[in-house]
Design an enzyme around this catalytic site. Structure first.
Site, PDB file in Angstrom:
ATOM      1  N   ASP A 165      43.341  36.005  35.992  1.00  0.00           N
ATOM      2  CA  ASP A 165      42.375  35.674  37.043  1.00  0.00           C
ATOM      3  C   ASP A 165      40.976  36.136  36.627  1.00  0.00           C
ATOM      4  O   ASP A 165      40.168  36.527  37.456  1.00  0.00           O
ATOM      5  CB  ASP A 165      42.785  36.315  38.377  1.00  0.00           C
ATOM      6  CG  ASP A 165      42.032  35.752  39.576  1.00  0.00           C
ATOM      7  OD1 ASP A 165      41.478  34.634  39.458  1.00  0.00           O
ATOM      8  OD2 ASP A 165      41.970  36.422  40.621  1.00  0.00           O
ATOM      9  N   ASN A 191      47.384  40.016  46.524  1.00  0.00           N
ATOM     10  CA  ASN A 191      45.947  39.856  46.706  1.00  0.00           C
ATOM     11  C   ASN A 191      45.631  38.623  47.532  1.00  0.00           C
ATOM     12  O   ASN A 191      46.104  37.532  47.255  1.00  0.00           O
ATOM     13  CB  ASN A 191      45.250  39.775  45.350  1.00  0.00           C
ATOM     14  CG  ASN A 191      45.417  41.055  44.544  1.00  0.00           C
ATOM     15  OD1 ASN A 191      46.096  41.068  43.522  1.00  0.00           O
ATOM     16  ND2 ASN A 191      44.844  42.135  45.018  1.00  0.00           N
ATOM     17  N   HIS A 247      48.494  35.118  42.726  1.00  0.00           N
ATOM     18  CA  HIS A 247      48.181  36.556  42.589  1.00  0.00           C
ATOM     19  C   HIS A 247      48.805  37.402  43.724  1.00  0.00           C
ATOM     20  O   HIS A 247      48.133  37.837  44.651  1.00  0.00           O
ATOM     21  CB  HIS A 247      46.694  36.833  42.432  1.00  0.00           C
ATOM     22  CG  HIS A 247      45.731  36.090  43.291  1.00  0.00           C
ATOM     23  ND1 HIS A 247      45.840  36.001  44.658  1.00  0.00           N
ATOM     24  CD2 HIS A 247      44.598  35.426  42.960  1.00  0.00           C
ATOM     25  CE1 HIS A 247      44.817  35.310  45.126  1.00  0.00           C
ATOM     26  NE2 HIS A 247      44.048  34.936  44.111  1.00  0.00           N
ATOM     27  N   HIS A 268      43.859  45.224  40.652  1.00  0.00           N
ATOM     28  CA  HIS A 268      44.352  44.324  41.689  1.00  0.00           C
ATOM     29  C   HIS A 268      45.740  44.726  42.176  1.00  0.00           C
ATOM     30  O   HIS A 268      46.071  44.529  43.352  1.00  0.00           O
ATOM     31  CB  HIS A 268      44.401  42.887  41.172  1.00  0.00           C
ATOM     32  CG  HIS A 268      43.065  42.230  41.081  1.00  0.00           C
ATOM     33  ND1 HIS A 268      42.179  42.486  40.066  1.00  0.00           N
ATOM     34  CD2 HIS A 268      42.461  41.311  41.881  1.00  0.00           C
ATOM     35  CE1 HIS A 268      41.086  41.770  40.244  1.00  0.00           C
ATOM     36  NE2 HIS A 268      41.231  41.050  41.345  1.00  0.00           N
ATOM     37  N   ASP A 308      46.260  44.303  36.003  1.00  0.00           N
ATOM     38  CA  ASP A 308      45.114  44.998  35.414  1.00  0.00           C
ATOM     39  C   ASP A 308      44.988  46.432  35.922  1.00  0.00           C
ATOM     40  O   ASP A 308      44.029  47.134  35.588  1.00  0.00           O
ATOM     41  CB  ASP A 308      43.820  44.227  35.681  1.00  0.00           C
ATOM     42  CG  ASP A 308      43.498  44.084  37.162  1.00  0.00           C
ATOM     43  OD1 ASP A 308      44.334  44.471  38.013  1.00  0.00           O
ATOM     44  OD2 ASP A 308      42.403  43.569  37.488  1.00  0.00           O
TER      45      ASP A 308
END
Length: 372
Positions: A267, A213, A210, A244, A241
Protein backbone atom coordinates in the site's frame (compact mmCIF):
# COMPACT_ATOMS: atom_id res chain seq x y z
CA UNK A 1 20.15 -19.16 -21.83
CA UNK A 2 21.14 -18.27 -18.26
CA UNK A 3 21.87 -20.62 -15.38
CA UNK A 4 21.61 -19.39 -11.81
CA UNK A 5 23.82 -21.45 -9.49
CA UNK A 6 24.70 -21.68 -5.78
CA UNK A 7 21.30 -20.48 -4.59
CA UNK A 8 18.80 -21.76 -2.04
CA UNK A 9 15.90 -22.35 -4.41
CA UNK A 10 12.36 -21.78 -3.09
CA UNK A 11 10.19 -24.19 -5.07
CA UNK A 12 6.88 -26.05 -4.60
CA UNK A 13 6.95 -29.54 -3.12
CA UNK A 14 4.66 -32.35 -4.28
CA UNK A 15 1.77 -30.77 -2.33
CA UNK A 16 2.41 -27.28 -3.69
CA UNK A 17 3.88 -25.93 -0.44
CA UNK A 18 7.11 -24.02 -0.89
CA UNK A 19 10.36 -25.60 0.29
CA UNK A 20 14.07 -24.81 0.03
CA UNK A 21 16.31 -27.00 -2.07
CA UNK A 22 19.70 -26.92 -3.76
CA UNK A 23 20.23 -26.84 -7.50
CA UNK A 24 20.54 -24.61 -10.53
CA UNK A 25 17.73 -22.90 -12.40
CA UNK A 26 18.05 -22.57 -16.18
CA UNK A 27 15.99 -19.99 -18.02
CA UNK A 28 15.54 -17.58 -20.85
CA UNK A 29 12.19 -15.74 -20.88
CA UNK A 30 10.70 -18.80 -19.20
CA UNK A 31 12.08 -21.39 -16.83
CA UNK A 32 13.56 -24.21 -18.86
CA UNK A 33 14.77 -26.63 -16.19
CA UNK A 34 15.68 -26.90 -12.52
CA UNK A 35 18.47 -29.16 -11.30
CA UNK A 36 21.84 -29.28 -13.01
CA UNK A 37 23.42 -26.22 -14.68
CA UNK A 38 22.87 -26.17 -18.44
CA UNK A 39 25.93 -26.53 -20.65
CA UNK A 40 26.98 -23.39 -22.48
CA UNK A 41 24.65 -21.11 -20.52
CA UNK A 42 25.57 -17.71 -19.06
CA UNK A 43 26.44 -18.51 -15.44
CA UNK A 44 25.10 -16.27 -12.65
CA UNK A 45 26.25 -17.00 -9.10
CA UNK A 46 23.63 -16.50 -6.37
CA UNK A 47 26.40 -16.81 -3.77
CA UNK A 48 24.25 -18.72 -1.29
CA UNK A 49 21.29 -16.33 -1.39
CA UNK A 50 17.64 -17.35 -1.60
CA UNK A 51 16.27 -17.72 -5.13
CA UNK A 52 12.55 -17.02 -5.08
CA UNK A 53 9.68 -16.44 -7.48
CA UNK A 54 9.35 -12.73 -8.19
CA UNK A 55 7.13 -10.92 -5.71
CA UNK A 56 3.66 -9.76 -6.82
CA UNK A 57 2.26 -6.58 -5.26
CA UNK A 58 -1.51 -6.27 -5.73
CA UNK A 59 -1.95 -3.03 -3.75
CA UNK A 60 0.61 -0.40 -4.69
CA UNK A 61 -0.01 3.32 -5.22
CA UNK A 62 3.46 4.68 -5.81
CA UNK A 63 7.11 5.09 -4.92
CA UNK A 64 10.24 7.02 -5.89
CA UNK A 65 8.31 10.30 -6.14
CA UNK A 66 5.62 9.11 -8.56
CA UNK A 67 2.09 7.79 -8.18
CA UNK A 68 -0.28 5.63 -10.24
CA UNK A 69 -2.66 8.60 -10.41
CA UNK A 70 -0.08 10.94 -11.96
CA UNK A 71 -1.33 12.13 -15.35
CA UNK A 72 1.75 10.89 -17.15
CA UNK A 73 2.33 7.45 -18.66
CA UNK A 74 6.04 7.83 -17.89
CA UNK A 75 5.18 7.81 -14.18
CA UNK A 76 3.92 4.23 -14.53
CA UNK A 77 7.12 3.28 -16.36
CA UNK A 78 9.17 4.77 -13.54
CA UNK A 79 7.20 2.68 -11.04
CA UNK A 80 7.74 -0.43 -13.14
CA UNK A 81 11.47 0.31 -13.27
CA UNK A 82 11.70 0.95 -9.51
CA UNK A 83 9.88 -2.13 -8.28
CA UNK A 84 12.47 -4.81 -9.15
CA UNK A 85 14.79 -3.17 -6.60
CA UNK A 86 12.24 -4.34 -4.02
CA UNK A 87 11.98 -7.84 -5.49
CA UNK A 88 8.65 -7.15 -7.22
CA UNK A 89 8.32 -8.47 -10.77
CA UNK A 90 4.61 -7.81 -11.38
CA UNK A 91 2.02 -5.53 -9.81
CA UNK A 92 -1.37 -3.84 -9.86
CA UNK A 93 -1.06 -0.04 -9.92
CA UNK A 94 -3.74 1.09 -7.48
CA UNK A 95 -6.02 4.07 -7.97
CA UNK A 96 -7.52 6.10 -5.16
CA UNK A 97 -10.65 8.12 -4.53
CA UNK A 98 -10.43 11.18 -6.76
CA UNK A 99 -12.82 12.62 -9.39
CA UNK A 100 -14.06 9.77 -11.57
CA UNK A 101 -12.56 11.40 -14.66
CA UNK A 102 -9.11 11.17 -13.09
CA UNK A 103 -9.70 7.52 -12.19
CA UNK A 104 -10.72 6.84 -15.80
CA UNK A 105 -7.55 8.55 -17.01
CA UNK A 106 -5.42 6.41 -14.68
CA UNK A 107 -7.12 3.26 -15.94
CA UNK A 108 -6.44 4.27 -19.55
CA UNK A 109 -2.75 4.69 -18.72
CA UNK A 110 -2.63 1.40 -16.83
CA UNK A 111 -4.19 -0.33 -19.83
CA UNK A 112 -1.42 1.14 -22.01
CA UNK A 113 1.23 0.26 -19.41
CA UNK A 114 0.44 -3.43 -19.68
CA UNK A 115 2.47 -3.26 -22.91
CA UNK A 116 5.66 -1.89 -21.31
CA UNK A 117 8.69 -3.90 -22.40
CA UNK A 118 10.92 -3.40 -19.36
CA UNK A 119 10.55 -3.22 -15.60
CA UNK A 120 8.02 -5.04 -13.45
CA UNK A 121 5.00 -6.24 -15.42
CA UNK A 122 1.70 -4.41 -15.02
CA UNK A 123 -1.00 -7.07 -14.63
CA UNK A 124 -3.94 -4.67 -14.50
CA UNK A 125 -5.38 -2.26 -11.94
CA UNK A 126 -6.62 -2.37 -8.38
CA UNK A 127 -9.33 0.28 -8.03
CA UNK A 128 -9.47 1.46 -4.42
CA UNK A 129 -12.70 2.92 -5.50
CA UNK A 130 -14.81 5.96 -4.83
CA UNK A 131 -17.59 3.54 -3.78
CA UNK A 132 -16.60 3.46 -0.11
CA UNK A 133 -17.70 4.60 3.33
CA UNK A 134 -17.07 8.16 4.45
CA UNK A 135 -16.83 6.89 8.03
CA UNK A 136 -13.86 4.70 7.18
CA UNK A 137 -12.31 6.75 4.39
CA UNK A 138 -8.82 6.47 5.85
CA UNK A 139 -6.52 8.62 3.70
CA UNK A 140 -9.09 8.79 0.86
CA UNK A 141 -10.66 12.20 0.27
CA UNK A 142 -14.35 12.15 1.25
CA UNK A 143 -15.11 14.92 -1.26
CA UNK A 144 -14.86 12.38 -4.08
CA UNK A 145 -16.76 9.44 -2.56
CA UNK A 146 -19.79 8.76 -4.75
CA UNK A 147 -22.66 6.22 -4.94
CA UNK A 148 -21.81 2.95 -6.67
CA UNK A 149 -22.61 2.86 -10.37
CA UNK A 150 -21.35 -0.08 -12.42
CA UNK A 151 -21.65 1.96 -15.59
CA UNK A 152 -18.73 4.09 -14.35
CA UNK A 153 -16.31 1.15 -14.51
CA UNK A 154 -17.89 -1.12 -17.13
CA UNK A 155 -15.64 0.09 -19.96
CA UNK A 156 -12.56 -0.88 -17.95
CA UNK A 157 -13.47 -4.47 -17.15
CA UNK A 158 -10.48 -5.61 -19.21
CA UNK A 159 -8.00 -3.74 -17.00
CA UNK A 160 -9.58 -3.79 -13.50
CA UNK A 161 -8.50 -6.93 -11.66
CA UNK A 162 -9.59 -5.92 -8.13
CA UNK A 163 -12.04 -3.30 -6.88
CA UNK A 164 -12.30 -2.25 -3.24
CA UNK A 165 -15.80 -1.30 -2.10
CA UNK A 166 -17.88 -0.80 1.03
CA UNK A 167 -20.68 -3.37 0.50
CA UNK A 168 -23.09 -1.58 2.81
CA UNK A 169 -22.84 1.36 0.40
CA UNK A 170 -22.71 -0.42 -2.97
CA UNK A 171 -25.29 -3.16 -2.45
CA UNK A 172 -24.96 -6.81 -3.36
CA UNK A 173 -26.12 -6.34 -6.95
CA UNK A 174 -23.03 -4.27 -7.69
CA UNK A 175 -20.84 -7.11 -6.45
CA UNK A 176 -22.57 -9.57 -8.76
CA UNK A 177 -22.10 -7.30 -11.79
CA UNK A 178 -18.37 -7.01 -11.07
CA UNK A 179 -17.99 -10.75 -10.70
CA UNK A 180 -19.86 -11.33 -13.97
CA UNK A 181 -17.09 -9.53 -15.89
CA UNK A 182 -14.24 -11.09 -13.92
CA UNK A 183 -13.47 -8.28 -11.47
CA UNK A 184 -12.46 -9.50 -7.99
CA UNK A 185 -14.40 -7.67 -5.26
CA UNK A 186 -12.62 -6.71 -2.05
CA UNK A 187 -14.26 -5.31 1.09
CA UNK A 188 -12.49 -2.22 2.37
CA UNK A 189 -12.95 1.31 3.64
CA UNK A 190 -16.15 -0.09 5.05
CA UNK A 191 -18.41 0.42 8.08
CA UNK A 192 -20.19 -2.87 7.35
CA UNK A 193 -21.50 -4.91 10.23
CA UNK A 194 -20.40 -8.52 10.50
CA UNK A 195 -23.71 -9.56 8.96
CA UNK A 196 -23.37 -7.14 6.03
CA UNK A 197 -19.79 -8.21 5.36
CA UNK A 198 -20.70 -11.91 5.51
CA UNK A 199 -23.60 -11.33 3.12
CA UNK A 200 -21.18 -9.73 0.66
CA UNK A 201 -18.73 -12.61 1.03
CA UNK A 202 -21.52 -15.14 0.50
CA UNK A 203 -22.51 -13.21 -2.66
CA UNK A 204 -18.93 -13.41 -3.99
CA UNK A 205 -16.72 -10.74 -2.42
CA UNK A 206 -13.63 -12.82 -1.85
CA UNK A 207 -11.12 -10.66 -0.05
CA UNK A 208 -10.52 -7.91 2.52
CA UNK A 209 -8.48 -4.82 1.67
CA UNK A 210 -5.65 -4.03 4.13
CA UNK A 211 -7.11 -6.01 7.05
CA UNK A 212 -7.71 -3.94 10.23
CA UNK A 213 -7.18 -0.61 8.47
CA UNK A 214 -10.15 1.59 7.49
CA UNK A 215 -12.87 -0.90 8.38
CA UNK A 216 -15.22 -1.76 11.24
CA UNK A 217 -13.06 -3.46 13.89
CA UNK A 218 -13.56 -6.66 15.84
CA UNK A 219 -15.49 -6.30 19.09
CA UNK A 220 -16.72 -9.24 21.14
CA UNK A 221 -20.34 -8.13 20.62
CA UNK A 222 -19.94 -6.51 17.18
CA UNK A 223 -17.51 -8.51 15.10
CA UNK A 224 -17.44 -6.11 12.13
CA UNK A 225 -15.49 -6.57 8.92
CA UNK A 226 -12.51 -7.95 10.81
CA UNK A 227 -14.71 -10.61 12.40
CA UNK A 228 -16.06 -11.57 8.97
CA UNK A 229 -12.50 -11.86 7.69
CA UNK A 230 -11.63 -14.26 10.50
CA UNK A 231 -14.88 -16.23 10.23
CA UNK A 232 -14.80 -16.82 6.48
CA UNK A 233 -12.57 -18.07 3.68
CA UNK A 234 -11.93 -14.56 2.39
CA UNK A 235 -8.37 -13.69 1.48
CA UNK A 236 -6.89 -10.85 3.52
CA UNK A 237 -4.38 -8.22 2.48
CA UNK A 238 -1.90 -7.30 5.20
CA UNK A 239 0.39 -4.28 5.37
CA UNK A 240 3.09 -5.85 7.55
CA UNK A 241 5.08 -2.64 8.02
CA UNK A 242 4.69 -2.77 11.85
CA UNK A 243 2.87 0.58 11.64
CA UNK A 244 -0.46 -0.23 10.00
CA UNK A 245 -0.57 -3.62 11.72
CA UNK A 246 1.35 -4.39 14.91
CA UNK A 247 3.52 -7.50 15.26
CA UNK A 248 0.96 -8.92 17.72
CA UNK A 249 -1.90 -8.50 15.25
CA UNK A 250 0.23 -10.07 12.52
CA UNK A 251 0.78 -13.13 14.74
CA UNK A 252 -2.95 -13.40 15.40
CA UNK A 253 -3.68 -13.32 11.66
CA UNK A 254 -1.11 -16.06 11.09
CA UNK A 255 -2.83 -18.22 13.71
CA UNK A 256 -6.43 -17.55 12.61
CA UNK A 257 -6.16 -17.52 8.81
CA UNK A 258 -4.81 -20.38 6.71
CA UNK A 259 -1.52 -19.38 5.09
CA UNK A 260 -3.03 -19.58 1.60
CA UNK A 261 -5.52 -16.81 2.49
CA UNK A 262 -2.94 -14.16 3.51
CA UNK A 263 -1.53 -11.78 0.89
CA UNK A 264 1.24 -9.36 1.79
CA UNK A 265 0.99 -5.88 0.27
CA UNK A 266 2.76 -2.57 0.73
CA UNK A 267 0.00 0.00 0.00
CA UNK A 268 2.99 2.26 -0.57
CA UNK A 269 2.77 5.78 -1.94
CA UNK A 270 5.08 8.16 -3.79
CA UNK A 271 7.13 8.80 -0.62
CA UNK A 272 8.34 5.19 -0.61
CA UNK A 273 12.07 5.10 -1.16
CA UNK A 274 12.60 8.83 -0.57
CA UNK A 275 13.25 8.97 3.20
CA UNK A 276 11.90 11.47 5.71
CA UNK A 277 10.15 14.64 4.60
CA UNK A 278 6.94 16.07 3.17
CA UNK A 279 5.17 14.21 0.38
CA UNK A 280 1.69 14.02 -1.17
CA UNK A 281 -1.17 11.55 -1.51
CA UNK A 282 -4.24 12.34 -3.61
CA UNK A 283 -3.68 16.08 -3.24
CA UNK A 284 -3.22 15.81 0.53
CA UNK A 285 0.04 16.71 2.29
CA UNK A 286 1.80 13.73 3.90
CA UNK A 287 4.51 13.82 6.57
CA UNK A 288 7.02 10.96 6.62
CA UNK A 289 9.26 10.07 9.52
CA UNK A 290 10.90 6.68 9.47
CA UNK A 291 8.29 4.07 8.61
CA UNK A 292 5.36 6.31 9.62
CA UNK A 293 3.47 8.47 7.12
CA UNK A 294 0.55 10.65 8.27
CA UNK A 295 -1.80 13.31 6.99
CA UNK A 296 -1.82 16.72 8.66
CA UNK A 297 -4.55 15.57 11.08
CA UNK A 298 -2.45 12.59 12.18
CA UNK A 299 -4.34 9.97 10.13
CA UNK A 300 -2.00 7.19 9.02
CA UNK A 301 -1.64 7.43 5.27
CA UNK A 302 -0.34 4.80 2.86
CA UNK A 303 2.90 3.12 3.76
CA UNK A 304 6.49 3.75 2.74
CA UNK A 305 7.36 0.06 3.00
CA UNK A 306 8.85 -2.06 0.25
CA UNK A 307 7.75 -5.63 -0.44
CA UNK A 308 10.98 -7.12 0.90
CA UNK A 309 10.39 -5.09 4.10
CA UNK A 310 6.91 -6.47 4.73
CA UNK A 311 8.07 -10.00 3.98
CA UNK A 312 10.98 -9.62 6.41
CA UNK A 313 8.68 -8.22 9.10
CA UNK A 314 5.99 -10.85 8.75
CA UNK A 315 8.45 -13.75 8.86
CA UNK A 316 10.19 -12.26 11.91
CA UNK A 317 6.96 -11.43 13.74
CA UNK A 318 5.25 -14.77 13.13
CA UNK A 319 8.34 -17.01 13.00
CA UNK A 320 7.14 -18.29 9.65
CA UNK A 321 9.97 -19.90 7.72
CA UNK A 322 11.23 -18.03 4.68
CA UNK A 323 9.88 -20.46 2.09
CA UNK A 324 6.38 -20.35 3.57
CA UNK A 325 6.54 -16.58 3.92
CA UNK A 326 7.43 -16.17 0.25
CA UNK A 327 4.12 -17.83 -0.69
CA UNK A 328 2.29 -14.81 0.74
CA UNK A 329 3.98 -12.49 -1.76
CA UNK A 330 4.06 -14.81 -4.78
CA UNK A 331 1.85 -17.87 -4.95
CA UNK A 332 -1.13 -16.46 -3.06
CA UNK A 333 -1.61 -13.32 -5.16
CA UNK A 334 -0.99 -15.32 -8.35
CA UNK A 335 -3.65 -17.86 -7.39
CA UNK A 336 -6.08 -15.07 -6.51
CA UNK A 337 -5.52 -13.38 -9.87
CA UNK A 338 -5.84 -16.73 -11.66
CA UNK A 339 -2.36 -16.46 -13.18
CA UNK A 340 -0.61 -19.19 -11.17
CA UNK A 341 -0.20 -21.25 -14.34
CA UNK A 342 1.96 -18.39 -15.69
CA UNK A 343 3.89 -17.00 -12.72
CA UNK A 344 4.07 -17.05 -8.92
CA UNK A 345 6.37 -20.06 -8.50
CA UNK A 346 9.64 -21.41 -9.85
CA UNK A 347 8.42 -24.18 -12.15
CA UNK A 348 9.33 -25.26 -15.65
CA UNK A 349 7.35 -23.39 -18.29
CA UNK A 350 6.46 -20.40 -16.11
CA UNK A 351 7.73 -16.87 -16.66
CA UNK A 352 11.32 -16.43 -15.45
CA UNK A 353 10.33 -13.89 -12.80
CA UNK A 354 13.02 -14.50 -10.21
CA UNK A 355 14.10 -12.62 -7.09
CA UNK A 356 17.41 -13.25 -5.32
CA UNK A 357 17.68 -12.03 -1.72
CA UNK A 358 19.92 -12.60 1.30
CA UNK A 359 19.12 -13.64 4.87
CA UNK A 360 18.21 -10.05 5.76
CA UNK A 361 15.82 -9.90 2.75
CA UNK A 362 18.07 -7.45 0.92
CA UNK A 363 17.41 -7.77 -2.82
CA UNK A 364 20.50 -8.88 -4.74
CA UNK A 365 19.11 -9.54 -8.21
CA UNK A 366 15.73 -9.51 -9.89
CA UNK A 367 14.82 -11.00 -13.25
CA UNK A 368 11.60 -10.13 -15.10
CA UNK A 369 10.79 -12.52 -17.93
CA UNK A 370 14.43 -13.58 -17.72
CA UNK A 371 15.93 -10.09 -18.00
CA UNK A 372 18.07 -8.80 -15.14
Amino acid sequence: MKTLINGRLIVPDECGDFKICAGAINFDEKIISIGEPADGAEVIDAAGAYVSPGFINVHFHGAAGVDAMDEDLDALQRLADFLPSTGVTSFLPTTMTLPIEKIHGALERIRAGKNFNHGAKILGAHVESPFISKKYCGAQDTAYIIPADFALIENFADVIKIITVAPEETGLGFIERCLAVGIIVSIGHSAATYEEAMAAIERGASRITHLFNAQSPFHHRKAGVVGAAFDSDANVELIADNVHVSPVAQRIVAKVKPRRQIILITDSMRACGLGDGISELGGQKVFVKGSLATLEDGTIAGSVAKMNDVLRNFCANTRLDVAAGVELATKNPAVELNIYDERGSLEVGKAADITVFDDAFNIKKTFVNGSL
